[in-house]
Design a protein around this motif. Structure first.
Motif, PDB file in Angstrom:
ATOM      1  N   TYR A  27       4.650   2.083   0.104  1.00  0.00           N
ATOM      2  CA  TYR A  27       3.786   1.942  -1.068  1.00  0.00           C
ATOM      3  C   TYR A  27       4.365   2.559  -2.339  1.00  0.00           C
ATOM      4  O   TYR A  27       3.716   2.555  -3.377  1.00  0.00           O
TER       5      TYR A  27
ATOM      6  N   CYS B 195       2.781   5.390  -6.743  1.00  0.00           N
ATOM      7  CA  CYS B 195       2.193   5.065  -5.444  1.00  0.00           C
ATOM      8  C   CYS B 195       1.284   3.864  -5.654  1.00  0.00           C
ATOM      9  O   CYS B 195       0.414   3.870  -6.529  1.00  0.00           O
ATOM     10  N   ASP B 196       1.477   2.824  -4.861  1.00  0.00           N
ATOM     11  CA  ASP B 196       0.728   1.582  -5.026  1.00  0.00           C
ATOM     12  C   ASP B 196      -0.654   1.627  -4.375  1.00  0.00           C
ATOM     13  O   ASP B 196      -1.399   0.659  -4.453  1.00  0.00           O
ATOM     14  N   MET B 197      -1.007   2.739  -3.762  1.00  0.00           N
ATOM     15  CA  MET B 197      -2.326   2.869  -3.145  1.00  0.00           C
ATOM     16  C   MET B 197      -3.341   3.321  -4.186  1.00  0.00           C
ATOM     17  O   MET B 197      -2.995   3.921  -5.192  1.00  0.00           O
TER      18      MET B 197
END
Length: 61
Positions: free
Chosen positions: A13, A25-27
């Motif tokens: 991520y 962070c892609d979350m």
């Protein structure tokens, strides 16, 4: 960062955001998690998912 879960560079991520010009962070992190991520103290991340180079590049295609 001794724990492998804190190594964002190895996480699936962790992605480069051209709008910001750096890796993020892609979350969807909450406010506390975001602060920990920014300060580099995001150990034992519950979202950590190991990604080898092939997996990460394949995701970007």
């Amino acid at each position: 960062m001794a724990n492998s879960a804190s190594k964002c560079e190895d996480c699936l991520y962790y992605e480069y955001d051209p709008e910001y010009g750096f890796y993020v962070c892609d979350m969807e992190l909450d406010e506390d998690e975001t602060a920990q991520f920014i300060h580099g103290s995001f150990s034992d991340c519950p979202y950590y998912r190991p990604g080898d180079e092939y997996t990460i590049v394949h995701k970007q295609i």
